[in-house]
Design a protein around this motif. Structure first.
Motif, PDB file in Angstrom:
ATOM      1  N   ASN A  45     -26.502 -28.594  16.500  1.00 44.83           N
ATOM      2  CA  ASN A  45     -26.326 -27.684  17.629  1.00 44.83           C
ATOM      3  C   ASN A  45     -25.046 -27.996  18.400  1.00 44.83           C
ATOM      4  N   LYS A  46     -24.710 -29.293  18.530  1.00 49.52           N
ATOM      5  CA  LYS A  46     -23.532 -29.696  19.292  1.00 49.52           C
ATOM      6  C   LYS A  46     -22.231 -29.423  18.547  1.00 49.52           C
ATOM      7  N   THR A  47     -22.266 -29.507  17.223  1.00 49.64           N
ATOM      8  CA  THR A  47     -21.045 -29.394  16.426  1.00 49.64           C
ATOM      9  C   THR A  47     -20.844 -28.022  15.799  1.00 49.64           C
ATOM     10  N   GLY A  48     -21.926 -27.276  15.614  1.00 51.22           N
ATOM     11  CA  GLY A  48     -21.826 -26.027  14.869  1.00 51.22           C
ATOM     12  C   GLY A  48     -21.890 -26.238  13.365  1.00 51.22           C
ATOM     13  N   LEU A  49     -22.068 -27.495  12.935  1.00 54.71           N
ATOM     14  CA  LEU A  49     -22.244 -27.795  11.516  1.00 54.71           C
ATOM     15  C   LEU A  49     -23.697 -27.557  11.126  1.00 54.71           C
ATOM     16  N   SER A  50     -23.947 -27.353   9.855  1.00 54.74           N
ATOM     17  CA  SER A  50     -25.313 -27.117   9.405  1.00 54.74           C
ATOM     18  C   SER A  50     -26.085 -28.431   9.299  1.00 54.74           C
ATOM     19  N   ASN A  51     -27.415 -28.326   9.390  1.00 52.36           N
ATOM     20  CA  ASN A  51     -28.271 -29.495   9.175  1.00 52.36           C
ATOM     21  C   ASN A  51     -27.993 -30.130   7.818  1.00 52.36           C
ATOM     22  N   GLY A  52     -27.830 -29.274   6.806  1.00 48.11           N
ATOM     23  CA  GLY A  52     -27.605 -29.780   5.459  1.00 48.11           C
ATOM     24  C   GLY A  52     -26.310 -30.559   5.348  1.00 48.11           C
ATOM     25  N   MET A  53     -25.243 -30.079   6.003  1.00 47.33           N
ATOM     26  CA  MET A  53     -23.968 -30.784   5.958  1.00 47.33           C
ATOM     27  C   MET A  53     -24.091 -32.163   6.596  1.00 47.33           C
ATOM     28  N   ILE A  54     -24.714 -32.243   7.749  1.00 43.98           N
ATOM     29  CA  ILE A  54     -24.860 -33.532   8.439  1.00 43.98           C
ATOM     30  C   ILE A  54     -25.708 -34.486   7.610  1.00 43.98           C
ATOM     31  N   SER A  55     -26.788 -33.972   7.031  1.00 44.50           N
ATOM     32  CA  SER A  55     -27.641 -34.800   6.181  1.00 44.50           C
ATOM     33  C   SER A  55     -26.875 -35.306   4.969  1.00 44.50           C
ATOM     34  N   GLN A  56     -26.068 -34.448   4.351  1.00 41.03           N
ATOM     35  CA  GLN A  56     -25.281 -34.863   3.192  1.00 41.03           C
ATOM     36  C   GLN A  56     -24.240 -35.903   3.572  1.00 41.03           C
ATOM     37  N   LEU A  57     -23.623 -35.761   4.743  1.00 40.12           N
ATOM     38  CA  LEU A  57     -22.655 -36.749   5.209  1.00 40.12           C
ATOM     39  C   LEU A  57     -23.316 -38.103   5.391  1.00 40.12           C
TER      40      LEU A  57
END
Length: 209
Positions: A45-57
């Protein structure tokens, strides 16, 4: 034995493998997120990135761009230098950074290597040397945030996009702009580019280190 011995520099810094870089970055993001008491959804929510992207990172399944790391640094309230490889504590000095002891951030997917030229510790700005391989970029989207940026092109060409306008800078050219101006950059040539890059920290940023 041919009598020549090992001619490699004894003080050359060792660097992490690509897999180790991905794993360390992912672990750093996860620990900072947990320290801040945030869920993956909160960071999304803070970054505008997807949940999946953050999880993959976090699981070292994806490599971030400079833009992604900047968004994460703002969301997690840390300077971007938190994501750099660490220096040998025995070699860290308060005010000086030796050439062979620079902290590195190698974003292999983006074709960018970022070297920290400022020491670890409290400060109002961060200074880097960027090496941009042919086709390297900060990401595919514009970024804007509080602060100011400036730089100087040492060699090669830098295409700097400011508010949808492209500026091609050659060796010897320099720039400065408010970070709130939508910006991104890339190297559109077949030659490696090197750039000195300066960015001010937001007032809410804690000191790096």
């Amino acid at each position: 034995m041919d009598g020549r011995g090992d001619n490699s520099p004894k003080d050359a810094p060792t660097t992490e493998s690509d897999d180790a870089v991905d794993a360390r970055l992912g672990e750093t993001v996860r620990l900072l997120r947990q320290r801040a008491g945030l869920s993956i959804q909160d960071v999304a929510n803070k970054t505008g990135l997807s949940n999946g992207m953050i999880s993959q990172l976090e699981r070292a399944r994806a490599m971030p761009s400079i833009r992604t790391l900047r968004l994460l640094s703002i969301a997690l309230d840390v300077p971007i230098s938190y994501f750099f490889e660490t220096s040998d504590p025995a070699d860290v000095q308060r005010y000086i950074v030796r050439k062979n002891n620079r902290r590195l951030l190698r974003l292999t997917a983006s074709g960018v290597v970022k070297e920290a030229l400022t020491p670890e510790g409290k400060g109002q700005l961060e200074l880097y040397e960027l090496t941009l391989n042919p086709g390297a970029s900060s990401g595919t989207d514009f970024l804007q945030h509080i602060g100011e940026k400036a730089g100087y092109v040492l060699s090669g060409s830098l295409r700097l996009w400011l508010d949808n306008q492209a500026h091609v800078l050659e060796a010897g050219d320099s720039f400065r702009f408010p970070s709130i101006v939508p910006h991104m950059f890339d190297n559109p040539t077949q030659q490696t580019a090197r750039v000195i890059w300066v960015t001010t920290l937001r007032q809410s940023d804690p000191p790096a280190g």
